[in-house]
Motif scaffolding. Structure first.
Motif, PDB file in Angstrom:
ATOM      1  N   GLU A  77      44.850  31.164  36.951  1.00 48.93           N
ATOM      2  CA  GLU A  77      43.406  31.318  37.045  1.00 48.93           C
ATOM      3  C   GLU A  77      43.064  32.793  37.132  1.00 48.93           C
ATOM      4  O   GLU A  77      43.751  33.559  37.809  1.00 48.93           O
ATOM      5  CB  GLU A  77      42.873  30.596  38.284  1.00 48.93           C
ATOM      6  CG  GLU A  77      41.378  30.702  38.454  1.00 48.93           C
ATOM      7  CD  GLU A  77      40.878  30.099  39.760  1.00 48.93           C
ATOM      8  OE1 GLU A  77      39.768  30.449  40.151  1.00 48.93           O
ATOM      9  OE2 GLU A  77      41.621  29.309  40.380  1.00 48.93           O
ATOM     10  N   GLY A  78      42.001  33.164  36.438  1.00 44.28           N
ATOM     11  CA  GLY A  78      41.557  34.550  36.513  1.00 44.28           C
ATOM     12  C   GLY A  78      40.401  34.803  35.571  1.00 44.28           C
ATOM     13  O   GLY A  78      39.972  33.917  34.831  1.00 44.28           O
ATOM     14  N   PRO A  79      39.905  36.037  35.586  1.00 47.90           N
ATOM     15  CA  PRO A  79      38.782  36.366  34.716  1.00 47.90           C
ATOM     16  C   PRO A  79      39.197  36.383  33.250  1.00 47.90           C
ATOM     17  O   PRO A  79      40.339  36.708  32.917  1.00 47.90           O
ATOM     18  CB  PRO A  79      38.357  37.759  35.189  1.00 47.90           C
ATOM     19  CG  PRO A  79      39.560  38.335  35.832  1.00 47.90           C
ATOM     20  CD  PRO A  79      40.312  37.173  36.415  1.00 47.90           C
ATOM     21  N   THR A 121      44.892  36.072  38.259  1.00 50.18           N
ATOM     22  CA  THR A 121      45.013  36.615  39.608  1.00 50.18           C
ATOM     23  C   THR A 121      45.514  35.551  40.582  1.00 50.18           C
ATOM     24  O   THR A 121      45.805  35.862  41.735  1.00 50.18           O
ATOM     25  CB  THR A 121      43.667  37.173  40.104  1.00 50.18           C
ATOM     26  OG1 THR A 121      42.674  36.131  40.008  1.00 50.18           O
ATOM     27  CG2 THR A 121      43.223  38.370  39.275  1.00 50.18           C
ATOM     28  N   LYS A 122      45.602  34.309  40.086  1.00 53.50           N
ATOM     29  CA  LYS A 122      46.089  33.203  40.915  1.00 53.50           C
ATOM     30  C   LYS A 122      47.057  32.349  40.114  1.00 53.50           C
ATOM     31  O   LYS A 122      46.875  32.142  38.914  1.00 53.50           O
ATOM     32  CB  LYS A 122      44.937  32.322  41.402  1.00 53.50           C
ATOM     33  CG  LYS A 122      44.002  33.011  42.357  1.00 53.50           C
ATOM     34  CD  LYS A 122      42.911  32.072  42.836  1.00 53.50           C
ATOM     35  CE  LYS A 122      41.998  32.805  43.803  1.00 53.50           C
ATOM     36  NZ  LYS A 122      40.906  31.929  44.263  1.00 53.50           N
ATOM     37  N   ILE A 128      48.334  35.907  43.295  1.00 54.07           N
ATOM     38  CA  ILE A 128      49.664  36.279  42.819  1.00 54.07           C
ATOM     39  C   ILE A 128      50.100  37.552  43.545  1.00 54.07           C
ATOM     40  O   ILE A 128      49.459  38.592  43.429  1.00 54.07           O
ATOM     41  CB  ILE A 128      49.682  36.534  41.304  1.00 54.07           C
ATOM     42  CG1 ILE A 128      49.033  35.384  40.528  1.00 54.07           C
ATOM     43  CG2 ILE A 128      51.110  36.736  40.819  1.00 54.07           C
ATOM     44  CD1 ILE A 128      48.877  35.654  39.039  1.00 54.07           C
ATOM     45  N   SER A 129      51.204  37.463  44.242  1.00 54.72           N
ATOM     46  CA  SER A 129      51.753  38.639  44.919  1.00 54.72           C
ATOM     47  C   SER A 129      52.477  39.514  43.902  1.00 54.72           C
ATOM     48  O   SER A 129      52.838  39.053  42.817  1.00 54.72           O
ATOM     49  CB  SER A 129      52.732  38.215  46.023  1.00 54.72           C
ATOM     50  OG  SER A 129      53.897  37.659  45.437  1.00 54.72           O
ATOM     51  N   PRO A 135      49.548  41.897  40.890  1.00 52.08           N
ATOM     52  CA  PRO A 135      48.354  41.105  41.193  1.00 52.08           C
ATOM     53  C   PRO A 135      47.655  40.541  39.962  1.00 52.08           C
ATOM     54  O   PRO A 135      46.820  39.654  40.066  1.00 52.08           O
ATOM     55  CB  PRO A 135      47.445  42.099  41.915  1.00 52.08           C
ATOM     56  CG  PRO A 135      47.794  43.422  41.340  1.00 52.08           C
ATOM     57  CD  PRO A 135      49.274  43.338  41.031  1.00 52.08           C
ATOM     58  N   ILE A 136      48.003  41.046  38.756  1.00 54.99           N
ATOM     59  CA  ILE A 136      47.346  40.595  37.530  1.00 54.99           C
ATOM     60  C   ILE A 136      48.417  40.305  36.476  1.00 54.99           C
ATOM     61  O   ILE A 136      49.325  41.102  36.271  1.00 54.99           O
ATOM     62  CB  ILE A 136      46.362  41.670  37.008  1.00 54.99           C
ATOM     63  CG1 ILE A 136      45.297  41.972  38.055  1.00 54.99           C
ATOM     64  CG2 ILE A 136      45.729  41.229  35.690  1.00 54.99           C
ATOM     65  CD1 ILE A 136      44.472  43.211  37.757  1.00 54.99           C
TER      66      ILE A 136
END
Length: 167
Positions: A77-79, A121-122, A128-129, A135-136
């Protein structure tokens, strides 16, 4: 009729100009992404800087896909990459995407216009570490278009992204 058409054209051009000059707020948290290069909209001398909350506020998408990096289908999931390009007023043709370890890859800007590529980002609902490729993480919709499931697009799927330069 011509007068109405002319008015609509002028109004459209005015709106397009306003969109091109969009204001980007300053990040309130740690900067996790910097976009530079051929962009019209900036919020810092180096380009457009984003914290996690700013990226979360962009139009988003969830993609569930099989990838070579995880043993089972994974939810990302992310932009949308296209939403980020629109916000910064990107005008180039290639994106140089650089990771935290300085790995860099070039991605045609057209990819982000053609497919719903996300800046994940997820993973499976969790941020996401860095250890887990965050992170991306650039993610293509691999399961929605079988032509994307190959080494070319896997190679463009950079993780631990820190900068994007529009060229």
């Amino acid at each position: 009729m011509l007068t109405r058409f002319a008015f609509l054209c002028i109004a459209w051009l005015g709106l397009a100009g306003w969109a091109a000059a969009a204001e980007i707020a300053a990040p309130k948290g740690p900067v996790i992404l910097t976009v530079s290069g051929k962009i019209a909209n900036r919020n810092a001398p180096e380009g457009a800087t984003f914290d996690a909350a700013m990226l979360e506020a962009l139009p988003r998408r969830t993609t569930t896909a099989s990838t070579p990096w995880y043993p089972q289908k994974t939810q990302f999931e992310g932009p949308l990459g296209a939403a980020l390009l629109d916000l910064v007023g990107a005008s180039g043709t290639v994106l140089k995407v650089t990771a935290l370890n300085d790995y860099a890859v070039e991605i045609p800007l057209a990819d982000l216009r053609k497919w719903p590529v996300i800046l994940a980002t997820k993973i499976n609902g969790k941020p996401i570490s860095v250890r887990e490729k965050g992170p991306i993480f650039v993610i293509y919709p691999f399961d929605e278009d079988s032509s994307l499931y190959n080494e070319l697009y896997f190679g463009r799927s950079a993780w631990q992204v820190k900068t994007i330069e529009v060229r």
